[in-house]
Enzyme design. Structure first.
Site, mmCIF file in Angstrom:
data_model
loop_
_atom_site.group_PDB
_atom_site.id
_atom_site.type_symbol
_atom_site.label_atom_id
_atom_site.label_comp_id
_atom_site.label_asym_id
_atom_site.label_seq_id
_atom_site.Cartn_x
_atom_site.Cartn_y
_atom_site.Cartn_z
ATOM 1 N N GLY A 15 0.833 -1.204 0.000
ATOM 2 C CA GLY A 15 0.000 0.000 0.000
ATOM 3 C C GLY A 15 0.863 1.248 0.000
ATOM 4 N N VAL A 27 16.887 8.505 -1.383
ATOM 5 C CA VAL A 27 17.745 7.387 -1.816
ATOM 6 C C VAL A 27 18.545 7.802 -3.054
ATOM 7 C CG1 VAL A 27 17.683 5.084 -2.884
ATOM 8 C CG2 VAL A 27 16.346 5.529 -0.814
ATOM 9 N N ARG A 76 0.986 -5.182 -5.021
ATOM 10 C CA ARG A 76 1.161 -6.373 -4.182
ATOM 11 C C ARG A 76 1.284 -7.543 -5.164
ATOM 12 N NH1 ARG A 76 -2.742 -3.455 -0.828
ATOM 13 N NH2 ARG A 76 -1.637 -2.868 1.062
ATOM 14 N N ASP A 107 4.800 -4.306 5.879
ATOM 15 C CA ASP A 107 5.181 -5.643 6.340
ATOM 16 C C ASP A 107 5.366 -6.633 5.192
ATOM 17 O OD1 ASP A 107 2.493 -5.625 5.789
ATOM 18 O OD2 ASP A 107 1.909 -6.846 7.500
ATOM 19 N N GLY A 108 4.492 -6.543 4.184
ATOM 20 C CA GLY A 108 4.626 -7.443 3.034
ATOM 21 C C GLY A 108 5.928 -7.194 2.290
ATOM 22 N N THR A 129 4.386 2.683 5.828
ATOM 23 C CA THR A 129 2.981 2.235 5.785
ATOM 24 C C THR A 129 2.196 3.101 6.758
ATOM 25 O OG1 THR A 129 1.455 0.506 6.495
ATOM 26 C CG2 THR A 129 3.666 0.347 7.370
ATOM 27 N N ASP A 131 -0.028 2.075 8.510
ATOM 28 C CA ASP A 131 -0.475 1.230 9.621
ATOM 29 C C ASP A 131 0.465 1.288 10.831
ATOM 30 O OD1 ASP A 131 -2.350 0.496 7.755
ATOM 31 O OD2 ASP A 131 -1.449 -1.441 7.300
ATOM 32 N N ASP A 133 2.773 -0.714 11.650
ATOM 33 C CA ASP A 133 2.670 -2.040 12.278
ATOM 34 C C ASP A 133 3.890 -2.916 12.047
ATOM 35 O OD1 ASP A 133 2.330 -2.473 9.584
ATOM 36 O OD2 ASP A 133 0.605 -3.794 9.786
ATOM 37 N N ARG A 158 -17.442 16.038 13.294
ATOM 38 C CA ARG A 158 -17.875 16.453 14.629
ATOM 39 C C ARG A 158 -18.772 17.699 14.561
ATOM 40 N NH1 ARG A 158 -15.303 16.250 19.698
ATOM 41 N NH2 ARG A 158 -13.270 15.830 18.846
ATOM 42 N N MET A 173 -8.456 3.017 8.798
ATOM 43 C CA MET A 173 -7.628 1.920 8.268
ATOM 44 C C MET A 173 -6.619 1.409 9.297
ATOM 45 S SD MET A 173 -6.610 2.447 4.314
ATOM 46 C CE MET A 173 -7.667 1.884 2.997
ATOM 47 N N ARG A 175 -5.392 -2.192 8.813
ATOM 48 C CA ARG A 175 -5.376 -3.649 8.618
ATOM 49 C C ARG A 175 -5.558 -4.363 9.959
ATOM 50 N NH1 ARG A 175 -3.955 -6.472 4.019
ATOM 51 N NH2 ARG A 175 -2.890 -4.701 3.101
ATOM 52 N N ALA A 190 -12.393 10.995 21.168
ATOM 53 C CA ALA A 190 -13.531 10.130 20.812
ATOM 54 C C ALA A 190 -14.213 9.565 22.055
ATOM 55 C CB ALA A 190 -13.040 8.987 19.927
ATOM 56 N N HIS A 220 -23.586 14.553 21.516
ATOM 57 C CA HIS A 220 -23.102 13.901 20.297
ATOM 58 C C HIS A 220 -21.950 12.976 20.675
ATOM 59 C CE1 HIS A 220 -20.278 17.281 20.569
ATOM 60 N NE2 HIS A 220 -19.460 16.568 19.820
ATOM 61 N N ARG A 248 -24.638 7.862 12.126
ATOM 62 C CA ARG A 248 -24.142 8.010 10.756
ATOM 63 C C ARG A 248 -22.771 7.328 10.689
ATOM 64 N NH1 ARG A 248 -28.715 9.156 10.322
ATOM 65 N NH2 ARG A 248 -29.641 10.895 9.158
ATOM 66 N N HIS A 254 -9.467 4.837 1.605
ATOM 67 C CA HIS A 254 -8.169 5.155 0.994
ATOM 68 C C HIS A 254 -7.823 6.628 1.012
ATOM 69 C CE1 HIS A 254 -8.906 1.069 -0.374
ATOM 70 N NE2 HIS A 254 -7.605 0.988 -0.573
HETATM 71 O O1 F6P Z 1 -1.411 -1.445 4.597
HETATM 72 C C1 F6P Z 1 -1.970 -0.225 4.275
HETATM 73 C C2 F6P Z 1 -3.462 -0.371 4.059
HETATM 74 O O2 F6P Z 1 -3.970 0.885 3.714
HETATM 75 C C3 F6P Z 1 -4.237 -0.957 5.230
HETATM 76 O O3 F6P Z 1 -4.496 -0.010 6.233
HETATM 77 C C4 F6P Z 1 -5.457 -1.475 4.548
HETATM 78 O O4 F6P Z 1 -6.031 -2.542 5.260
HETATM 79 C C5 F6P Z 1 -4.915 -1.950 3.231
HETATM 80 O O5 F6P Z 1 -3.710 -1.262 2.997
HETATM 81 C C6 F6P Z 1 -5.840 -1.698 2.069
HETATM 82 O O6 F6P Z 1 -5.277 -2.286 0.949
HETATM 83 P P1 F6P Z 1 -5.756 -2.049 -0.549
HETATM 84 O O7 F6P Z 1 -5.110 -0.789 -1.024
HETATM 85 O O8 F6P Z 1 -5.282 -3.243 -1.280
HETATM 86 O O9 F6P Z 1 -7.252 -1.897 -0.508
#
Ligand code: F6P
Length: 360
Positions: A15, A27, A76, A107-108, A129, A131, A133, A158, A173, A175, A190, A220, A248, A254
């Site tokens: 992603g 780089v 990917r 991570d991938g 990323t 995420d 993560d 809000r 998002m 993952r 929140a 709210h 709602r 994305h």
């Molecule tokens: O890893 C980044 C990410 O945006 C995640 O937060 C989300 O789950 C995933 O990619 C969405 O992937 P795709 O772009 O394939 O829909």
């Protein structure tokens, strides 16, 4: 020291994340500075398999530090998950005379580097990323921008929720990780934040929180749901059934991945890109991983033997901001070496490194 590394490849994979372009730029410019040729591999690991590349020089990366996305495109790659694909990718590296690969991604992408290294290719990973993560790095490029984008969107929500005295359920998002959701939830005050790292008790974590907020005088309510913690739509339905509210639901999706990178992401990307190339050109006597962290404003390098086991370890830092790493999903393999628990507050980056064949 004379630099034995003559040519390296750079790619973005997985992603996209705001700041990837700043990392590519860094780089390329570091390569120019160090007298190394830089080859841009397009469309992630697919580009390595298919020989889809372009030579990159300073001019090619001018005026991209502020641009979201990635000029190298990203993907990917299913084929790269196969041994045959990995062998093809390694063959392309050899054909192009690449002394190593710098992969910018999540991570991938790191798992991909582990496999490429098994084929005898030297690799350095730059974590990027939204995420955040990747284990053993406290920071991944793109996280700050994505968080700011989500916060801005939620602030707008809000306004209208407050005017109509409504409940809002927002899916963020991330993952399988809840870092982004938790961070955004804190930043927006929140009513409740649901993350995958903590099992959700709907009555306790949502309904009771809304009741308490109402008793405290709120009219709210903002519920933030990490995508890995459940469906915002289902949670909205549950709130309607239990409390009779008419929530709602907004899935940010994305939109969180796009946009101009924040100052933090540009600076982190610039630093990481430079250090990746610097390490790629460093002579190594044995297989190593390199982790570089920033503490007290200075870069620190941690070196040690490369542990395959560590690189394959399935761990994601606890989203609760604790000092530990949590084992979330044993099948989730992250190409990064996990050694010790790290305070959430210390930003760190991880570069994985093996010696270049030409140097060993
Ligand atoms: O890893 C980044 C990410 O945006 C995640 O937060 C989300 O789950 C995933 O990619 C969405 O992937 P795709 O772009 O394939 O829909």
């Amino acid at each position: 020291m004379a630099n034995a590394v003559k040519r390296i490849g750079v790619l973005t994979s997985g992603g996209d994340a705001p700041g990837m372009n700043a990392a590519i730029r860094s780089v390329v410019r570091a390569c120019t500075y160090m007298g190394i040729e830089c080859v841009g591999i397009r469309r992630g690991y697919n580009g390595l398999i298919n020989g889809d590349f372009t030579v990159l020089q300073n001019d090619n990366v001018a005026h991209i530090i502020n641009r979201g996305g990635t000029i190298l495109y990203t993907a990917r790659s299913d084929e790269f998950r196969t041994l045959e694909g990995q062998k093809k990718a390694a063959a392309t590296c050899k054909l192009l005379g690449l002394d190593g690969i710098v992969s910018i991604g999540g991570d991938g992408s790191f798992r991909g580097l582990v496999e490429l290294a098994k084929q005898g290719i030297s690799v350095v990973g730059v974590p990027a990323t939204i995420d955040n993560d990747i284990v053993c790095t406290g920071y991944t490029i793109g996280y700050d921008t994505a968080a700011n984008t989500a916060v801005e969107a939620i602030d707008r929500l809000r306004d209208t929720m407050q005017s109509h005295e409504r409940c809002s359920v927002v899916e963020v998002m991330g993952r399988n990780a809840g870092h982004l959701a938790l961070y955004v939830g804190l930043a927006t005050g929140a009513t409740a934040v649901l993350v995958p790292e903590k099992p959700v008790d709907f009555d306790r974590d949502v309904i009771d929180r809304i009741r308490q907020a109402r008793l405290a005088g709120n009219t709210h309510f903002m519920i933030i749901v990490a995508e890995g913690a459940g469906s915002a739509i289902e949670i909205g339905k549950g709130i309607h059934e239990e409390l009779g509210l008419d929530p709602r639901v907004t899935i940010l999706g994305h939109i969180q991945r796009g946009g101009t990178p924040s100052a933090r992401d540009r600076v982190m990307a610039s630093r990481m890109g430079y250090h990746a190339v610097q390490d790629a050109g460093r002579r190594q006597d044995e297989p190593r991983h390199l982790r570089t962290g920033r503490s007290d404003g200075r870069h620190r390098y941690h070196r040690g033997p490369f542990h395959e086991e560590g690189a394959q370890r399935a761990a994601v830092r606890g989203a609760a901001g604790d000092d530990g790493h949590r084992q979330l999903n044993p099948d989730k393999k992250i190409g990064a070496c996990c050694t010790a628990a790290r305070p959430f507050s210390i930003p760190e980056q991880l570069f994985r490194h093996l010696p270049f064949p030409s140097l060993s």
